[in-house]
Design a protein around this motif. Structure first.
Motif, mmCIF file in Angstrom:
data_model
loop_
_atom_site.group_PDB
_atom_site.id
_atom_site.type_symbol
_atom_site.label_atom_id
_atom_site.label_comp_id
_atom_site.label_asym_id
_atom_site.label_seq_id
_atom_site.Cartn_x
_atom_site.Cartn_y
_atom_site.Cartn_z
ATOM 1 N N SER A 75 45.799 35.845 33.530
ATOM 2 C CA SER A 75 44.391 35.636 33.207
ATOM 3 C C SER A 75 43.688 34.853 34.303
ATOM 4 C CB SER A 75 44.269 34.904 31.870
ATOM 5 O OG SER A 75 42.918 34.653 31.546
ATOM 6 N N LEU A 76 44.355 33.819 34.841
ATOM 7 C CA LEU A 76 43.778 33.039 35.939
ATOM 8 C C LEU A 76 43.490 33.926 37.146
ATOM 9 C CD1 LEU A 76 45.930 29.756 35.994
ATOM 10 C CD2 LEU A 76 43.499 29.970 35.404
ATOM 11 N N ILE A 77 44.455 34.760 37.486
ATOM 12 C CA ILE A 77 44.319 35.618 38.669
ATOM 13 C C ILE A 77 43.224 36.655 38.471
ATOM 14 C CG2 ILE A 77 45.512 37.381 40.029
ATOM 15 C CD1 ILE A 77 48.076 35.747 39.616
ATOM 16 N N ALA A 78 43.215 37.316 37.319
ATOM 17 C CA ALA A 78 42.221 38.355 37.062
ATOM 18 C C ALA A 78 40.814 37.771 37.051
ATOM 19 C CB ALA A 78 42.512 39.042 35.731
ATOM 20 N N ASP A 79 40.664 36.550 36.527
ATOM 21 C CA ASP A 79 39.347 35.930 36.440
ATOM 22 C C ASP A 79 38.801 35.567 37.810
ATOM 23 O OD1 ASP A 79 37.126 34.646 34.947
ATOM 24 O OD2 ASP A 79 37.980 32.798 35.779
ATOM 25 N N ARG A 80 39.668 35.109 38.704
ATOM 26 C CA ARG A 80 39.193 34.621 39.998
ATOM 27 C C ARG A 80 39.242 35.669 41.104
ATOM 28 N NH1 ARG A 80 40.652 30.610 36.961
ATOM 29 N NH2 ARG A 80 39.807 28.500 37.239
ATOM 30 N N LEU A 81 40.198 36.574 41.052
ATOM 31 C CA LEU A 81 40.315 37.587 42.111
ATOM 32 C C LEU A 81 39.625 38.899 41.762
ATOM 33 C CD1 LEU A 81 43.996 37.049 43.309
ATOM 34 C CD2 LEU A 81 41.885 35.944 44.082
ATOM 35 N N GLN A 82 39.238 39.083 40.509
ATOM 36 C CA GLN A 82 38.430 40.206 40.027
ATOM 37 C C GLN A 82 39.157 41.547 40.088
ATOM 38 O OE1 GLN A 82 34.379 40.241 41.487
ATOM 39 N NE2 GLN A 82 34.409 38.015 41.748
ATOM 40 N N LEU A 88 52.172 38.807 42.277
ATOM 41 C CA LEU A 88 52.381 37.381 42.022
ATOM 42 C C LEU A 88 53.875 37.090 41.983
ATOM 43 C CD1 LEU A 88 51.603 34.493 41.015
ATOM 44 C CD2 LEU A 88 51.635 35.458 38.701
ATOM 45 N N THR A 89 54.289 36.072 42.729
ATOM 46 C CA THR A 89 55.686 35.644 42.727
ATOM 47 C C THR A 89 55.738 34.142 42.479
ATOM 48 O OG1 THR A 89 56.275 37.376 44.314
ATOM 49 C CG2 THR A 89 57.850 35.586 44.007
ATOM 50 N N LEU A 164 46.709 27.958 41.162
ATOM 51 C CA LEU A 164 45.302 27.859 41.559
ATOM 52 C C LEU A 164 45.176 27.590 43.059
ATOM 53 C CD1 LEU A 164 43.798 25.831 38.562
ATOM 54 C CD2 LEU A 164 43.421 28.246 39.100
ATOM 55 N N GLN A 165 46.070 26.766 43.605
ATOM 56 C CA GLN A 165 46.053 26.504 45.044
ATOM 57 C C GLN A 165 46.344 27.774 45.838
ATOM 58 O OE1 GLN A 165 48.632 23.226 46.091
ATOM 59 N NE2 GLN A 165 47.884 21.968 44.394
ATOM 60 N N GLU A 169 43.970 29.727 48.544
ATOM 61 C CA GLU A 169 44.412 30.149 49.872
ATOM 62 C C GLU A 169 44.117 31.630 50.093
ATOM 63 O OE1 GLU A 169 45.845 28.611 52.500
ATOM 64 O OE2 GLU A 169 45.503 26.672 51.545
ATOM 65 N N LEU A 170 44.387 32.435 49.079
ATOM 66 C CA LEU A 170 44.123 33.868 49.186
ATOM 67 C C LEU A 170 42.624 34.135 49.304
ATOM 68 C CD1 LEU A 170 45.903 36.722 47.385
ATOM 69 C CD2 LEU A 170 43.431 36.687 47.308
#
Length: 319
Positions: A75-82, A88-89, A164-165, A169-170
């Protein structure tokens, strides 16, 4: 009437877009981010990489201790990276494990050995028991066997903040890539705008050439003065209107300006909109090409198409 038409074609002006300074809010979908943190004896490492994709396609490889929180990380990734094809590893190394070696679950190993010996006795088959093969059986090499599976709230907060860090970076990587994408797209748009300005002059010459060709054809069919000149003017108007590309040029100039406007928007996420605008640009260029029956105009249209194809390739990578 023809003279008026020619003058109108030559004098009409188009406001073509120009490249301006921007804060570079364009983001690429390509990027990589990595972050590490310590919690007690454990080193937590999160790595995220992304490629272009129409939707958010997330694949995750997460250490078994943190697997219960996979949905939250997704959810964090989808929300911020769209969107994008995102890998993810999440790994964890525990210094308490001597030499970082994965311990052997003795109970599981002995259980397999006893079962194999029982099968060998019952079947009467004297087959060897390979210890190396036994190590690959489920549950034998179990890194969780020597330590508790529970993860405290404090440790999970470290995992979350480290994720989140890595995302930040990404995002920074994506922004740097976005700068290059923006420059390439803006340069191509400027080249199409220059070609749009250049197409005015051969277009004016084309009208005169059409009239001359029709009059020469009529002269071969009918004697001098043997046709109705007023009817000729009417047919010329009709024919020229069918070949007129003023509306296409006006719409194309508008689409080019709008492309740059969206390109310089204050927030990322313009990729799909830019793709739609590029389609409209292509539609106007194709219509101009179908109406142009003059070699120089057709060459300019081909150059426009070449620039547009390069824009479309870059837009596929824009978030």
């Amino acid at each position: 009437v023809t003279a008026i038409g020619v003058r109108r074609l030559v004098n009409i002006s188009y406001v073509c877009p120009t490249i301006k300074q921007t804060s570079y809010m364009i983001h690429s979908m390509t990027g990589f981010g990595k972050a590490s943190a310590r919690f007690g004896s454990r080193t937590i490492t999160v790595a995220i990489k992304s490629l272009n994709s129409k939707q958010a396609d997330i694949s995750a490889r997460i250490a078994s201790a943190y697997r219960e929180g996979e949905l939250e990380l997704r959810s964090l990734i989808a929300d911020r990276l769209q969107r994008g094809k995102i890998d993810l590893t999440v790994t964890m190394e525990d210094d308490m494990l001597e030499g970082n070696a994965t311990p052997i679950n003795k109970e599981s190993l002995l259980g397999y050995i006893h079962q194999l010996q029982s099968i060998r006795t019952e079947s009467g088959l004297d087959f060897p028991i390979d210890p190396v093969a036994l190590l690959h059986l489920p549950g034998v090499m179990d890194s969780e066997s020597s330590r508790p599976l529970e993860v405290s709230k404090e440790e999970w907060e470290v995992v979350r903040s480290t994720t989140l860090q890595a995302i930040e970076e990404l995002q920074s990587f994506r922004l740097q890539e976005g700068k290059m994408l923006r420059e390439v797209c803006a340069l191509r748009i400027e080249k199409i705008s220059a070609l749009l300005r250049d197409i005015t002059f051969p277009e004016a010459e084309r009208i005169t050439a059409i009239r001359q060709r029709l009059e020469e054809g009529l002269a071969k069919i009918a004697p001098a003065g043997g046709y109705d000149s007023s009817r000729l003017e009417q047919e010329m108007i009709y024919y020229i209107e069918k070949l007129d590309i003023n509306e296409e040029k006006s719409r194309l100039a508008h689409h080019l300006s709008y492309f740059l406007e969206v390109l310089d928007a204050d927030a990322p996420g313009q990729g799909k909109t830019l793709g739609f605008i590029a389609q409209e640009i292509g539609r106007e260029i194709n219509t101009m090409g179908s109406k142009s029956n003059q070699a120089e105009m057709q060459q300019i249209v081909v150059k426009m198409k070449d620039e547009l194809e390069q824009i479309k390739e870059q837009v596929l990578n824009i978030l």
